[in-house]
Design a protein around this motif. Structure first.
Motif, PDB file in Angstrom:
ATOM      1  N   ILE A 191       0.832  -1.206   0.000  1.00 21.27           N
ATOM      2  CA  ILE A 191       0.000   0.000   0.000  1.00 21.27           C
ATOM      3  C   ILE A 191       0.870   1.260   0.000  1.00 21.27           C
ATOM      4  O   ILE A 191       0.655   2.179  -0.793  1.00 21.27           O
ATOM      5  CB  ILE A 191      -0.974   0.006   1.203  1.00 21.27           C
ATOM      6  N   SER A 192       1.870   1.296   0.865  1.00 21.33           N
ATOM      7  CA  SER A 192       2.761   2.465   0.910  1.00 21.33           C
ATOM      8  C   SER A 192       3.525   2.626  -0.394  1.00 21.33           C
ATOM      9  O   SER A 192       3.791   3.745  -0.832  1.00 21.33           O
ATOM     10  CB  SER A 192       3.744   2.340   2.071  1.00 21.33           C
ATOM     11  N   SER A 193       3.889   1.511  -1.024  1.00 21.94           N
ATOM     12  CA  SER A 193       4.614   1.557  -2.294  1.00 21.94           C
ATOM     13  C   SER A 193       3.807   2.264  -3.373  1.00 21.94           C
ATOM     14  O   SER A 193       4.352   3.018  -4.171  1.00 21.94           O
ATOM     15  CB  SER A 193       4.950   0.144  -2.769  1.00 21.94           C
ATOM     16  N   VAL A 194       2.512   2.015  -3.398  1.00 23.36           N
ATOM     17  CA  VAL A 194       1.633   2.615  -4.399  1.00 23.36           C
ATOM     18  C   VAL A 194       1.256   4.054  -4.032  1.00 23.36           C
ATOM     19  O   VAL A 194       1.225   4.932  -4.886  1.00 23.36           O
ATOM     20  CB  VAL A 194       0.358   1.754  -4.584  1.00 23.36           C
ATOM     21  N   MET A 195       0.996   4.315  -2.764  1.00 22.12           N
ATOM     22  CA  MET A 195       0.479   5.618  -2.349  1.00 22.12           C
ATOM     23  C   MET A 195       1.554   6.699  -2.214  1.00 22.12           C
ATOM     24  O   MET A 195       1.238   7.883  -2.153  1.00 22.12           O
ATOM     25  CB  MET A 195      -0.273   5.484  -1.023  1.00 22.12           C
ATOM     26  N   ALA A 196       2.827   6.326  -2.159  1.00 20.38           N
ATOM     27  CA  ALA A 196       3.906   7.307  -1.976  1.00 20.38           C
ATOM     28  C   ALA A 196       3.891   8.358  -3.086  1.00 20.38           C
ATOM     29  O   ALA A 196       3.537   8.054  -4.229  1.00 20.38           O
ATOM     30  CB  ALA A 196       5.260   6.593  -1.964  1.00 20.38           C
ATOM     31  N   LEU A 198      -1.003  12.289 -12.011  1.00 24.23           N
ATOM     32  CA  LEU A 198      -0.515  12.090 -13.378  1.00 24.23           C
ATOM     33  C   LEU A 198      -0.545  10.626 -13.802  1.00 24.23           C
ATOM     34  O   LEU A 198      -0.382  10.329 -14.978  1.00 24.23           O
ATOM     35  CB  LEU A 198       0.911  12.640 -13.500  1.00 24.23           C
ATOM     36  N   SER A 199      -0.709   9.732 -12.844  1.00 20.29           N
ATOM     37  CA  SER A 199      -0.721   8.308 -13.170  1.00 20.29           C
ATOM     38  C   SER A 199      -1.509   7.571 -12.101  1.00 20.29           C
ATOM     39  O   SER A 199      -1.849   8.123 -11.060  1.00 20.29           O
ATOM     40  CB  SER A 199       0.703   7.764 -13.212  1.00 20.29           C
ATOM     41  N   SER A 200      -1.777   6.324 -12.372  1.00 24.02           N
ATOM     42  CA  SER A 200      -2.344   5.432 -11.362  1.00 24.02           C
ATOM     43  C   SER A 200      -1.809   4.031 -11.653  1.00 24.02           C
ATOM     44  O   SER A 200      -1.480   3.715 -12.794  1.00 24.02           O
ATOM     45  CB  SER A 200      -3.870   5.451 -11.397  1.00 24.02           C
ATOM     46  N   CYS A 201      -1.687   3.227 -10.624  1.00 25.89           N
ATOM     47  CA  CYS A 201      -1.134   1.881 -10.768  1.00 25.89           C
ATOM     48  C   CYS A 201      -2.016   0.845 -10.092  1.00 25.89           C
ATOM     49  O   CYS A 201      -2.715   1.141  -9.126  1.00 25.89           O
ATOM     50  CB  CYS A 201       0.257   1.800 -10.132  1.00 25.89           C
ATOM     51  N   LEU A 202      -1.947  -0.361 -10.592  1.00 25.31           N
ATOM     52  CA  LEU A 202      -2.512  -1.535  -9.942  1.00 25.31           C
ATOM     53  C   LEU A 202      -1.333  -2.454  -9.670  1.00 25.31           C
ATOM     54  O   LEU A 202      -0.578  -2.789 -10.589  1.00 25.31           O
ATOM     55  CB  LEU A 202      -3.537  -2.227 -10.832  1.00 25.31           C
ATOM     56  N   PHE A 203      -1.150  -2.841  -8.418  1.00 22.78           N
ATOM     57  CA  PHE A 203       0.017  -3.603  -7.987  1.00 22.78           C
ATOM     58  C   PHE A 203      -0.454  -4.859  -7.264  1.00 22.78           C
ATOM     59  O   PHE A 203      -1.235  -4.777  -6.314  1.00 22.78           O
ATOM     60  CB  PHE A 203       0.850  -2.723  -7.050  1.00 22.78           C
ATOM     61  N   VAL A 204      -0.022  -6.015  -7.736  1.00 25.35           N
ATOM     62  CA  VAL A 204      -0.347  -7.292  -7.098  1.00 25.35           C
ATOM     63  C   VAL A 204       0.969  -7.949  -6.726  1.00 25.35           C
ATOM     64  O   VAL A 204       1.852  -8.104  -7.573  1.00 25.35           O
ATOM     65  CB  VAL A 204      -1.154  -8.211  -8.042  1.00 25.35           C
ATOM     66  N   VAL A 254      -3.263  -3.957  -4.638  1.00 22.71           N
ATOM     67  CA  VAL A 254      -3.466  -2.565  -4.249  1.00 22.71           C
ATOM     68  C   VAL A 254      -3.878  -1.783  -5.495  1.00 22.71           C
ATOM     69  O   VAL A 254      -3.193  -1.826  -6.512  1.00 22.71           O
ATOM     70  CB  VAL A 254      -2.174  -1.954  -3.649  1.00 22.71           C
ATOM     71  N   VAL A 255      -4.991  -1.069  -5.383  1.00 25.53           N
ATOM     72  CA  VAL A 255      -5.475  -0.219  -6.461  1.00 25.53           C
ATOM     73  C   VAL A 255      -5.183   1.222  -6.075  1.00 25.53           C
ATOM     74  O   VAL A 255      -5.529   1.673  -4.992  1.00 25.53           O
ATOM     75  CB  VAL A 255      -6.987  -0.417  -6.690  1.00 25.53           C
ATOM     76  N   ASP A 256      -4.517   1.935  -6.950  1.00 23.18           N
ATOM     77  CA  ASP A 256      -4.158   3.334  -6.727  1.00 23.18           C
ATOM     78  C   ASP A 256      -5.408   4.198  -6.699  1.00 23.18           C
ATOM     79  O   ASP A 256      -6.253   4.114  -7.583  1.00 23.18           O
ATOM     80  CB  ASP A 256      -3.243   3.768  -7.878  1.00 23.18           C
ATOM     81  N   GLY A 271      -9.526   5.021  -8.610  1.00 23.34           N
ATOM     82  CA  GLY A 271      -9.529   3.575  -8.729  1.00 23.34           C
ATOM     83  C   GLY A 271     -10.117   2.898  -7.502  1.00 23.34           C
ATOM     84  O   GLY A 271     -10.065   3.437  -6.405  1.00 23.34           O
ATOM     85  N   PHE A 272     -10.697   1.743  -7.715  1.00 24.31           N
ATOM     86  CA  PHE A 272     -11.198   0.951  -6.597  1.00 24.31           C
ATOM     87  C   PHE A 272     -11.124  -0.520  -6.993  1.00 24.31           C
ATOM     88  O   PHE A 272     -11.155  -0.857  -8.172  1.00 24.31           O
ATOM     89  CB  PHE A 272     -12.623   1.357  -6.225  1.00 24.31           C
ATOM     90  N   PRO A 273     -10.980  -1.408  -5.997  1.00 22.97           N
ATOM     91  CA  PRO A 273     -10.868  -2.832  -6.308  1.00 22.97           C
ATOM     92  C   PRO A 273     -12.204  -3.411  -6.752  1.00 22.97           C
ATOM     93  O   PRO A 273     -13.253  -3.002  -6.270  1.00 22.97           O
ATOM     94  CB  PRO A 273     -10.392  -3.446  -4.988  1.00 22.97           C
ATOM     95  N   ALA A 274     -12.130  -4.332  -7.667  1.00 27.96           N
ATOM     96  CA  ALA A 274     -13.308  -5.063  -8.107  1.00 27.96           C
ATOM     97  C   ALA A 274     -12.831  -6.456  -8.499  1.00 27.96           C
ATOM     98  O   ALA A 274     -11.991  -6.595  -9.371  1.00 27.96           O
ATOM     99  CB  ALA A 274     -13.985  -4.369  -9.284  1.00 27.96           C
TER     100      ALA A 274
END
Length: 168
Positions: free
Chosen positions: A84-89, A137-143, A156-158, A163-166
């Motif tokens: 989560i921290s990796s994506v939200m930083a 400027l961007s968004s990521c999805l990280f598994v 984790v959905v950025d 974005g939201f998980p589905a």
């Protein structure tokens, strides 16, 4: 969609540049011409270690995608941040041909994510022109695979672009 990987592929003209004045400037090598394919900034990545899945990442944001997913990967695997921290930083987007670095300061659910002052001072000391407050400027999805258990995945959905998980 690729039948072998399931990765969604780009099929729009948005990947081309047009000769208009924009910030950042367009890439002449990517202007629309007959028989050309657009240069793409899509960069889905599958990370394996010893043949075992470790992570999958992709993103949205055009030319900012490679910087975004690179930062998330480095945050998690090199800086050992949780998913989560990796994506939200906060992220940094270098535009090398103009010596400009875009950075994001944003808020989500009452939490403010700000580029650290030490990082900003360091980049300015290297003569980078820092430009912020351009919005997400961007968004990521990280598994990522969680720990040594090969069956447990964390996704984790950025939230930067709503974005939201589905899934299940």
């Amino acid at each position: 969609m690729s039948p072998s990987t399931g990765i969604l592929l780009n099929n729009h003209m948005f990947g081309f540049s047009t000769p208009v004045s924009t910030d950042p400037p367009p890439a002449p090598a990517n202007f629309i011409r007959p028989y050309k394919r657009p240069l793409s900034s899509m960069a889905p990545i599958i990370i394996l270690k010893g043949g075992q899945l470790k992570a999958v990442i992709g993103g949205g944001g055009g030319m900012f995608i490679p910087a975004a997913i690179s930062e998330v990967i480095l945050n998690h695997f090199a800086r050992e941040m949780d998913p989560i921290s990796s994506v939200m930083a906060p992220r940094y987007y270098p535009l090398l041909h103009t010596n400009v670095v875009y950075y994001e300061n944003y808020s989500w659910m009452g939490v403010k994510y700000r580029a650290p002052l030490e990082t900003m001072k360091f980049l300015r000391s290297r003569n980078h022109n820092m430009v912020g407050d351009k919005g997400p400027l961007s968004s990521c999805l990280f598994v990522v695979q969680d720990g040594d258990d090969d069956t447990k995945l964390v996704a984790v959905v950025d939230a930067r672009k709503g974005g939201f998980p589905a899934g299940f």
